[in-house]
Design a protein around this motif. Structure first.
Motif, PDB file in Angstrom:
ATOM      1  N   PRO A 179       0.692  -1.176  -0.194  1.00  0.00           N
ATOM      2  CA  PRO A 179      -0.125  -0.074  -0.108  1.00  0.00           C
ATOM      3  C   PRO A 179       0.619   1.160   0.065  1.00  0.00           C
ATOM      4  N   ALA A 180       0.343   2.399  -0.615  1.00  0.00           N
ATOM      5  CA  ALA A 180       1.220   3.634  -0.661  1.00  0.00           C
ATOM      6  C   ALA A 180       1.490   3.970   0.476  1.00  0.00           C
ATOM      7  N   GLY A 181       0.577   3.929   1.715  1.00  0.00           N
ATOM      8  CA  GLY A 181       0.847   4.526   3.019  1.00  0.00           C
ATOM      9  C   GLY A 181       2.149   3.362   3.741  1.00  0.00           C
ATOM     10  N   ALA A 182       2.605   2.387   3.240  1.00  0.00           N
ATOM     11  CA  ALA A 182       3.466   1.613   3.932  1.00  0.00           C
ATOM     12  C   ALA A 182       4.787   1.324   3.120  1.00  0.00           C
ATOM     13  N   ARG A 183       5.284   2.430   2.857  1.00  0.00           N
ATOM     14  CA  ARG A 183       6.645   2.542   2.276  1.00  0.00           C
ATOM     15  C   ARG A 183       7.888   2.503   3.184  1.00  0.00           C
ATOM     16  N   CYS A 184       8.987   2.220   2.722  1.00  0.00           N
ATOM     17  CA  CYS A 184      10.206   1.974   3.486  1.00  0.00           C
ATOM     18  C   CYS A 184      10.573   2.987   4.223  1.00  0.00           C
ATOM     19  N   LEU A 185      10.817   3.164   5.802  1.00  0.00           N
ATOM     20  CA  LEU A 185      11.227   4.229   6.196  1.00  0.00           C
ATOM     21  C   LEU A 185      12.527   4.548   6.233  1.00  0.00           C
ATOM     22  N   GLN A 186      12.809   5.961   5.984  1.00  0.00           N
ATOM     23  CA  GLN A 186      14.293   6.395   5.779  1.00  0.00           C
ATOM     24  C   GLN A 186      15.063   5.853   6.786  1.00  0.00           C
ATOM     25  N   ARG A 187      14.854   6.059   7.958  1.00  0.00           N
ATOM     26  CA  ARG A 187      15.782   5.657   9.026  1.00  0.00           C
ATOM     27  C   ARG A 187      16.113   4.051   9.008  1.00  0.00           C
ATOM     28  N   GLU A 188      15.318   3.100   8.662  1.00  0.00           N
ATOM     29  CA  GLU A 188      15.475   1.855   8.407  1.00  0.00           C
ATOM     30  C   GLU A 188      16.212   1.618   7.406  1.00  0.00           C
ATOM     31  N   ARG A 189      15.979   2.425   6.351  1.00  0.00           N
ATOM     32  CA  ARG A 189      16.805   2.190   4.818  1.00  0.00           C
ATOM     33  C   ARG A 189      18.069   2.248   5.165  1.00  0.00           C
ATOM     34  N   ASP A 190      18.434   3.608   5.919  1.00  0.00           N
ATOM     35  CA  ASP A 190      19.754   3.812   6.163  1.00  0.00           C
ATOM     36  C   ASP A 190      20.324   3.035   6.886  1.00  0.00           C
TER      37      ASP A 190
END
Length: 287
Positions: free
Chosen positions: A32-43
């Motif tokens: 879902p569009a509202g469940a994208r990867c979180l920047q903190r966790e991606r970093d």
């Protein structure tokens, strides 16, 4: 003519839909569009990747800063609702380096599989799970089999330490894992008397204790405390002074018992008195 035209239109429409899914293979996996990867966790994942000194099969090739949706990176699974990384599966990848403290940022992680990697902990944590893994409070599944990693947290339900250098025995911290359902210590360096503390894992369904280093026991009564146990493997443990089958007979949930090379006394006589209605596999005594 009208029927043929209708069939042609239907064929074109079907082919068009098929082409869309062929060109976009991840279409059915879109979150879902509202469940994208979180920047903190991606970093945090990118920082973890930067610490890896060897990635022989390019398992982390998709982990790129320009690919902002880390939930589509190989080995990464996110919650469809929150977008938090909840699973990290890097098993059988031969990744090599010290376990990264950046994993701490994945505080919603529930599943971590590092099976068959060359990741290792700091020297001061030799023979133990590094403290950063113990800090992942939501972790329920941890597989460190075939690694050099070996105090996990109290929420764990699955702990696999097989084929590791684990040799510290069942410490008080480990014995406090009251939710544990799966424990495998097979082919570890655990030696000496089998610790009765294993009987504290009252929720265990699976217990693997096979082919540990020179392990023996004179008391197996604790096994009857595991009333939910379905599978137990104690192969190569010296059980010559006790009747383990009589104890196993008190666990009605047992489906599989493996007792290869255990020097069992009076095994044939004990077999005649087994009354385990769910038993599907018995290896060792009758072989």
């Amino acid at each position: 003519m009208h029927r043929s035209a209708a069939e042609l239109v239907l064929l074109l429409l079907t082919t068009g839909v098929a082409c869309i899914f062929f060109l976009v293979p991840d279409a059915v996996h879109l979150q879902p569009a509202g469940a994208r990867c979180l920047q903190r966790e991606r970093d945090a994942l990118l920082d973890f990747k930067r610490g890896i000194t060897s990635d022989p099969v390019d398992v982390l090739a998709s982990w790129q800063k320009r690919h902002k949706h880390c939930c589509r990176w190989r080995g990464v699974t996110c919650s469809n609702i929150t977008g938090h990384v909840i699973e990290l599966d890097l098993s059988n990848t031969n990744l090599e380096d010290q376990i990264s403290p950046f994993l701490l940022s994945l505080e919603h992680l529930e599943y971590l599989n590092l099976n068959s990697t060359y990741l290792y902990g700091p020297k001061e944590f030799s023979g133990r799970v590094p403290t950063q893994l113990a800090s992942l409070s939501k972790l329920e599944y941890l597989d460190l089999s075939w690694t050099s990693l070996l105090e996990p947290n109290e929420n764990l339900r699955h702990l696999d330490l097989s084929f590791t250098s684990f040799s510290r025995g069942v410490s008080p911290q480990l014995a406090n894992l009251s939710k544990l359902e799966y424990l495998d210590l097979s082919e570890t360096h655990l030696s000496g008397a089998l610790p009765p503390r294993l009987g504290n894992f009252s929720n265990l369904r699976h217990l693997g204790l096979s082919f540990m280093q020179d392990t023996h026991t004179s008391d197996i009564s604790w096994l009857s405390n595991l009333q939910l146990l379905e599978y137990v493997d104690m192969s190569d443990i010296n059980l010559s002074t006790i009747d383990v089958l009589s104890v196993a007979n008190k666990i009605p949930s047992l489906k599989a018992i493996v007792l290869i090379n255990c020097s069992l006394p009076n095994a044939n006589q004990s077999l005649r008195h087994l009354n385990l209605t769910k038993l599907e596999k018995l290896s060792g005594p009758s072989d």
